[in-house]
Enzyme design. Structure first.
Site, PDB file in Angstrom:
ATOM      1  N   HIS A 116       0.857  -1.192   0.000  1.00 54.39           N
ATOM      2  CA  HIS A 116       0.000   0.000   0.000  1.00 54.39           C
ATOM      3  C   HIS A 116       0.886   1.233   0.000  1.00 54.39           C
ATOM      4  O   HIS A 116       0.757   2.090  -0.863  1.00 54.39           O
ATOM      5  CB  HIS A 116      -0.919  -0.034   1.225  1.00 54.39           C
ATOM      6  CG  HIS A 116      -1.881   1.111   1.284  1.00 54.39           C
ATOM      7  ND1 HIS A 116      -2.958   1.128   2.138  1.00 54.39           N
ATOM      8  CD2 HIS A 116      -1.925   2.311   0.632  1.00 54.39           C
ATOM      9  CE1 HIS A 116      -3.636   2.260   1.982  1.00 54.39           C
ATOM     10  NE2 HIS A 116      -3.014   2.994   1.082  1.00 54.39           N
TER      11      HIS A 116
ATOM     12  N   GLU B 221       0.225   7.701  -3.267  1.00 51.34           N
ATOM     13  CA  GLU B 221       1.228   7.499  -2.214  1.00 51.34           C
ATOM     14  C   GLU B 221       2.369   8.491  -2.338  1.00 51.34           C
ATOM     15  O   GLU B 221       2.897   8.979  -1.333  1.00 51.34           O
ATOM     16  CB  GLU B 221       1.744   6.060  -2.264  1.00 51.34           C
ATOM     17  CG  GLU B 221       0.699   5.022  -1.889  1.00 51.34           C
ATOM     18  CD  GLU B 221       0.132   5.248  -0.501  1.00 51.34           C
ATOM     19  OE1 GLU B 221       0.907   5.229   0.474  1.00 51.34           O
ATOM     20  OE2 GLU B 221      -1.088   5.468  -0.389  1.00 51.34           O
TER      21      GLU B 221
ATOM     22  N   HIS C  96       2.340  10.937   0.839  1.00 52.00           N
ATOM     23  CA  HIS C  96       3.363  10.486   1.785  1.00 52.00           C
ATOM     24  C   HIS C  96       4.790  10.707   1.286  1.00 52.00           C
ATOM     25  O   HIS C  96       5.655  11.170   2.023  1.00 52.00           O
ATOM     26  CB  HIS C  96       3.162   9.008   2.107  1.00 52.00           C
ATOM     27  CG  HIS C  96       1.806   8.688   2.639  1.00 52.00           C
ATOM     28  ND1 HIS C  96       1.398   9.033   3.909  1.00 52.00           N
ATOM     29  CD2 HIS C  96       0.740   8.056   2.060  1.00 52.00           C
ATOM     30  CE1 HIS C  96       0.152   8.615   4.108  1.00 52.00           C
ATOM     31  NE2 HIS C  96      -0.267   8.037   3.009  1.00 52.00           N
TER      32      HIS C  96
END
Length: 238
Positions: free
Chosen positions: A89, A131, A135
């Site tokens: 993930h 992502e 992040h």
């Protein structure tokens, strides 16, 4: 970028675990859309004090989608490009509270070569873009460096026999212990377990310290309590 140099020391031994039983990446991957923070997701740039390596059980994700051939899930769930077990993930920077870093820099589209290189790890171009935007921009100005670090950590994880686990009643605690037993230096307290609303396993997360070595999860990271019953969707055809 001390976090990047620390990756090499994070998990030992580094063993390629081919969770994609088969994976074929096309010559060109669909271009993801740009992502920006929603109104309820503010930019946050607190100091990073640790990381989470969040891994999804692909058979459960695909069991939950309405149409496995929809554009969003086709690569992962249609069977046309591969069969997947554990997929990544994401690699998430964390703090000592729930207010983790996010959306730290404006994110351009992840380049095609980077998307293609990591599609068998994270089988969705849009998820890779997400992502990176949410992040990865808090860890590096370069998507290639961020995904290289995430890939190295993911490849170092040794996974338990999911067919055997799916065949027997499990709890969140037994799943934590199964992962700890397969990974040197990892204890059950370093493994977080996430289930969906119906109690099916959807993610396992490895808690990491500032030098990306496994450490005990903080209370808000743990997820399902040890005694919670957890069901596991088996791999198709297993």
């Amino acid at each position: 970028m001390r976090w990047l140099s620390a990756v090499a020391l994070a998990l030992m031994p580094v063993t390629a675990q081919a969770q994609a039983l088969s994976c074929s990446v096309p010559d060109r991957v669909s271009v993801p859309r740009l992502e920006r923070p929603a109104r309820d997701e503010p930019v946050r740039k607190p100091p990073t004090t640790g990381y989470l390596l969040s891994m999804s059980w692909s058979p459960q994700h695909c069991a939950d989608v309405r149409n496995p051939k929809d554009v969003r899930d086709r690569f992962q769930c249609s069977g046309e490009n591969g069969r997947f077990g554990w997929v990544l993930h994401g690699l998430w920077p964390e703090t000592d509270t729930r207010d983790y870093p996010q959306w730290c820099r404006p994110a351009k589209i992840v380049p095609q070569p980077v998307l293609k290189k990591h599609m068998c790890m994270t089988p969705s171009a849009q998820l890779l873009q997400h992502e990176w935007a949410k992040h990865g921009t808090c860890m590096s100005p370069h998507p290639a460096a961020y995904f290289a670090a995430a890939s190295k950590l993911f490849r170092a994880v040794r996974f338990p026999d999911m067919k055997a686990l799916a065949a027997e009643p499990q709890t969140a605690g037994s799943i934590r212990r199964a992962f700890a037993a397969r990974n040197k230096g990892v204890t059950a307290a370093m493994v977080a377990v996430s289930t969906n609303r119906d109690g099916w396993l959807d993610e396992v997360r490895l808690c990491l310290g500032p030098r990306m070595r496994p450490r005990a999860c903080k209370p808000f990271q743990v997820g399902a309590p040890d005694g919670k019953p957890v069901r596991i969707t088996p791999m198709p055809g297993s």
